[in-house]
Design a protein around this motif. Structure first.
Motif, PDB file in Angstrom:
ATOM      1  N   UNK A  70      62.444 -23.544  -6.223  1.00 44.72           N
ATOM      2  CA  UNK A  70      62.288 -24.935  -5.834  1.00 44.72           C
ATOM      3  C   UNK A  70      61.883 -25.767  -7.052  1.00 44.72           C
ATOM      4  N   UNK A  71      62.063 -27.083  -6.983  1.00 42.25           N
ATOM      5  CA  UNK A  71      61.684 -27.940  -8.106  1.00 42.25           C
ATOM      6  C   UNK A  71      60.190 -27.833  -8.431  1.00 42.25           C
ATOM      7  N   UNK A  72      59.888 -28.069  -9.700  1.00 41.65           N
ATOM      8  CA  UNK A  72      58.514 -28.004 -10.198  1.00 41.65           C
ATOM      9  C   UNK A  72      57.946 -29.416 -10.271  1.00 41.65           C
ATOM     10  N   UNK A  73      56.671 -29.564  -9.905  1.00 46.47           N
ATOM     11  CA  UNK A  73      55.970 -30.840 -10.009  1.00 46.47           C
ATOM     12  C   UNK A  73      55.399 -30.951 -11.427  1.00 46.47           C
ATOM     13  N   UNK A  74      55.984 -31.789 -12.294  1.00 46.79           N
ATOM     14  CA  UNK A  74      55.528 -31.847 -13.682  1.00 46.79           C
ATOM     15  C   UNK A  74      54.111 -32.391 -13.834  1.00 46.79           C
ATOM     16  N   UNK A  80      55.596 -13.942 -24.846  1.00 48.03           N
ATOM     17  CA  UNK A  80      56.230 -14.987 -25.643  1.00 48.03           C
ATOM     18  C   UNK A  80      56.139 -14.639 -27.118  1.00 48.03           C
ATOM     19  N   UNK A  81      57.114 -15.154 -27.890  1.00 46.71           N
ATOM     20  CA  UNK A  81      57.154 -14.956 -29.336  1.00 46.71           C
ATOM     21  C   UNK A  81      57.445 -16.270 -30.027  1.00 46.71           C
ATOM     22  N   UNK A  82      57.009 -16.368 -31.269  1.00 48.19           N
ATOM     23  CA  UNK A  82      57.243 -17.567 -32.047  1.00 48.19           C
ATOM     24  C   UNK A  82      58.724 -17.869 -32.214  1.00 48.19           C
ATOM     25  N   UNK A  83      59.085 -19.144 -32.048  1.00 49.61           N
ATOM     26  CA  UNK A  83      60.456 -19.637 -32.234  1.00 49.61           C
ATOM     27  C   UNK A  83      61.449 -19.062 -31.229  1.00 49.61           C
ATOM     28  N   UNK A  84      60.965 -18.421 -30.157  1.00 49.90           N
ATOM     29  CA  UNK A  84      61.827 -17.911 -29.086  1.00 49.90           C
ATOM     30  C   UNK A  84      61.519 -18.705 -27.814  1.00 49.90           C
ATOM     31  N   UNK A  85      62.524 -19.336 -27.236  1.00 51.63           N
ATOM     32  CA  UNK A  85      62.333 -20.142 -26.033  1.00 51.63           C
ATOM     33  C   UNK A  85      62.237 -19.238 -24.808  1.00 51.63           C
ATOM     34  N   UNK A  86      61.213 -19.457 -24.006  1.00 50.50           N
ATOM     35  CA  UNK A  86      61.032 -18.738 -22.741  1.00 50.50           C
ATOM     36  C   UNK A  86      61.154 -19.740 -21.599  1.00 50.50           C
ATOM     37  N   UNK A  87      61.993 -19.409 -20.624  1.00 48.98           N
ATOM     38  CA  UNK A  87      62.221 -20.296 -19.484  1.00 48.98           C
ATOM     39  C   UNK A  87      61.733 -19.622 -18.207  1.00 48.98           C
ATOM     40  N   UNK A  88      60.872 -20.312 -17.472  1.00 45.18           N
ATOM     41  CA  UNK A  88      60.457 -19.875 -16.140  1.00 45.18           C
ATOM     42  C   UNK A  88      61.304 -20.632 -15.128  1.00 45.18           C
ATOM     43  N   UNK A  89      62.022 -19.899 -14.296  1.00 41.34           N
ATOM     44  CA  UNK A  89      62.976 -20.522 -13.364  1.00 41.34           C
ATOM     45  C   UNK A  89      62.537 -20.227 -11.929  1.00 41.34           C
ATOM     46  N   UNK A 139      63.814 -27.307 -11.727  1.00 43.20           N
ATOM     47  CA  UNK A 139      63.144 -26.088 -11.272  1.00 43.20           C
ATOM     48  C   UNK A 139      62.803 -25.144 -12.428  1.00 43.20           C
ATOM     49  N   UNK A 140      62.753 -25.675 -13.635  1.00 45.90           N
ATOM     50  CA  UNK A 140      62.513 -24.828 -14.807  1.00 45.90           C
ATOM     51  C   UNK A 140      61.332 -25.345 -15.621  1.00 45.90           C
ATOM     52  N   UNK A 141      60.550 -24.404 -16.151  1.00 49.23           N
ATOM     53  CA  UNK A 141      59.485 -24.702 -17.099  1.00 49.23           C
ATOM     54  C   UNK A 141      59.875 -24.048 -18.417  1.00 49.23           C
ATOM     55  N   UNK A 142      59.914 -24.848 -19.480  1.00 53.30           N
ATOM     56  CA  UNK A 142      60.413 -24.366 -20.769  1.00 53.30           C
ATOM     57  C   UNK A 142      59.254 -24.276 -21.759  1.00 53.30           C
ATOM     58  N   UNK A 143      59.117 -23.091 -22.368  1.00 52.11           N
ATOM     59  CA  UNK A 143      58.024 -22.810 -23.303  1.00 52.11           C
ATOM     60  C   UNK A 143      58.613 -22.425 -24.650  1.00 52.11           C
ATOM     61  N   UNK A 144      58.059 -22.974 -25.728  1.00 53.93           N
ATOM     62  CA  UNK A 144      58.529 -22.621 -27.073  1.00 53.93           C
ATOM     63  C   UNK A 144      57.342 -22.501 -28.027  1.00 53.93           C
ATOM     64  N   UNK A 195      60.422 -10.426 -26.096  1.00 52.02           N
ATOM     65  CA  UNK A 195      59.804 -11.540 -25.394  1.00 52.02           C
ATOM     66  C   UNK A 195      60.576 -11.799 -24.109  1.00 52.02           C
ATOM     67  N   UNK A 196      59.910 -12.413 -23.137  1.00 50.08           N
ATOM     68  CA  UNK A 196      60.592 -12.839 -21.912  1.00 50.08           C
ATOM     69  C   UNK A 196      61.371 -14.104 -22.229  1.00 50.08           C
ATOM     70  N   UNK A 197      62.683 -14.005 -22.269  1.00 49.74           N
ATOM     71  CA  UNK A 197      63.492 -15.183 -22.550  1.00 49.74           C
ATOM     72  C   UNK A 197      63.738 -16.008 -21.289  1.00 49.74           C
ATOM     73  N   UNK A 198      63.831 -15.330 -20.145  1.00 50.28           N
ATOM     74  CA  UNK A 198      63.936 -16.038 -18.869  1.00 50.28           C
ATOM     75  C   UNK A 198      63.272 -15.205 -17.794  1.00 50.28           C
ATOM     76  N   UNK A 199      62.390 -15.839 -17.023  1.00 48.18           N
ATOM     77  CA  UNK A 199      61.730 -15.188 -15.892  1.00 48.18           C
ATOM     78  C   UNK A 199      62.130 -15.940 -14.631  1.00 48.18           C
ATOM     79  N   UNK A 200      62.844 -15.254 -13.743  1.00 47.29           N
ATOM     80  CA  UNK A 200      63.240 -15.843 -12.466  1.00 47.29           C
ATOM     81  C   UNK A 200      62.151 -15.531 -11.439  1.00 47.29           C
ATOM     82  N   UNK A 201      61.471 -16.551 -10.956  1.00 45.67           N
ATOM     83  CA  UNK A 201      60.319 -16.381 -10.073  1.00 45.67           C
ATOM     84  C   UNK A 201      60.757 -16.624  -8.630  1.00 45.67           C
ATOM     85  N   UNK A 202      60.506 -15.619  -7.774  1.00 45.30           N
ATOM     86  CA  UNK A 202      60.884 -15.704  -6.364  1.00 45.30           C
ATOM     87  C   UNK A 202      59.632 -15.584  -5.509  1.00 45.30           C
TER      88      UNK A 202
END
Length: 307
Positions: free
Chosen positions: A60-64, A48-57, A84-89, A127-134
């Protein structure tokens, strides 16, 4: 953003912190993560990097309520879960020794542990801008994602091999190599200008040369950072008015510059690059460093080759 340092001469050298053009050229980085490939690992690294949004996809849906991150206060915006996404900034770049644990829980009870870290040195600005998790590597989506990544990597390697083969027989690259090694006497160039600039991360001394139908720039870069090495991610040569890309030959005697050390880079431009629709035009030579910032901007004017 660092304040730009502007030095005026017959040419222009700017040390400026701007990542606008670099970001325009870069497409979002999508990385597949197949959990079944890493059964022996407890956590999975996410850069991850400052001011860059990283999305974990996820598939299945995520339990918040059961998705938690530790030590994020003052470092990241509050964790966001959207289906189904977790958003990190991150608010700013993490220090080299920082690592923030993240536990993501899916609605089916599956738990996946991550460690948020700054990009590794060899990743440059990536930075990882989007990580698709399988979870299931045999699923269609996982196989398709892995295939696409393999094809992209193969295409990149093929392009690099073709470029290396072309550079082996390139006169301009040979001249750039001589200039970078300090063998000016073995080239047709003569120095016509020199100047320097400085910001909090680097000092740059530039020498400009005229040759037979060619121009050249030699940059001596000193890394002022106390800990982080300096490395170049890319260079770009464009026409001043239209921003059309031009070819430039580059040779550097460093892979990265250690804190307090210096490195030399030479760039050679053919006369043809200065022509746009049959008219002479000035060129902008840009050098981007590992954080994605444009570190150097040099304006090359046609007088260098127009005789």
């Amino acid at each position: 953003m660092r304040a730009p340092l502007l030095l005026r001469s017959t040419l222009l050298l700017v040390l400026v912190a701007t990542n606008t053009l670099a970001n325009e050229r870069n497409q979002p980085a999508v990385r597949p993560l197949l959990l079944s490939e890493h059964l022996d690992e407890e956590t999975h690294r996410v850069s991850v990097k400052g001011a860059v949004v990283t999305t974990l996809r996820f598939e299945k849906p995520v339990d918040p309520d059961k998705t938690k991150m530790l030590g994020w206060e003052g470092r990241l915006e509050p964790l966001a879960v959207v289906r189904n996404k977790v958003i990190l900034e991150p608010l700013h770049d993490l220090n080299a020794d920082e690592a923030l644990p993240l536990l993501v829980t899916l609605v089916d009870g599956t738990e996946v542990s991550f460690l948020l870290r700054p990009p590794r040195r060899q990743e440059w600005a990536g930075a990882d801008q989007q990580v698709d998790v399988f979870k299931d590597r045999e699923s269609y989506a996982a196989m398709h994602s892995a295939l696409q990544r393999a094809l992209e990597e193969n295409g990149t390697l093929s392009e690099e091999n073709a470029r290396y083969r072309k550079e082996e027989t390139s006169e301009d690259h040979a001249l750039a190599a001589l200039l970078a090694s300090g063998a000016l006497a073995q080239t047709p160039f003569k120095a016509v200008d020199r100047f320097s600039g400085r910001d909090e991360k680097a000092t740059v001394r530039a020498r400009v040369f005229q040759g037979k139908g060619k121009a050249a720039v030699v940059l001596n870069i000193k890394n002022l950072a106390p800990e982080q090495p300096w490395s170049m991610t890319s260079t770009r040569l464009v026409t001043k008015d239209r921003g059309e890309e031009r070819v430039v030959a580059i040779r550097a005697i460093f892979r990265e510059i250690a804190p307090g050390a210096s490195g030399v880079m030479a760039l050679v431009v053919d006369k043809s690059a200065f022509l746009e629709d049959g008219q002479w035009t000035s060129l902008f030579l840009e050098v981007y460093q590992q954080e994605g910032f444009r570190q150097v901007l040099v304006q090359l004017d046609p007088y260098l080759v127009a005789r």
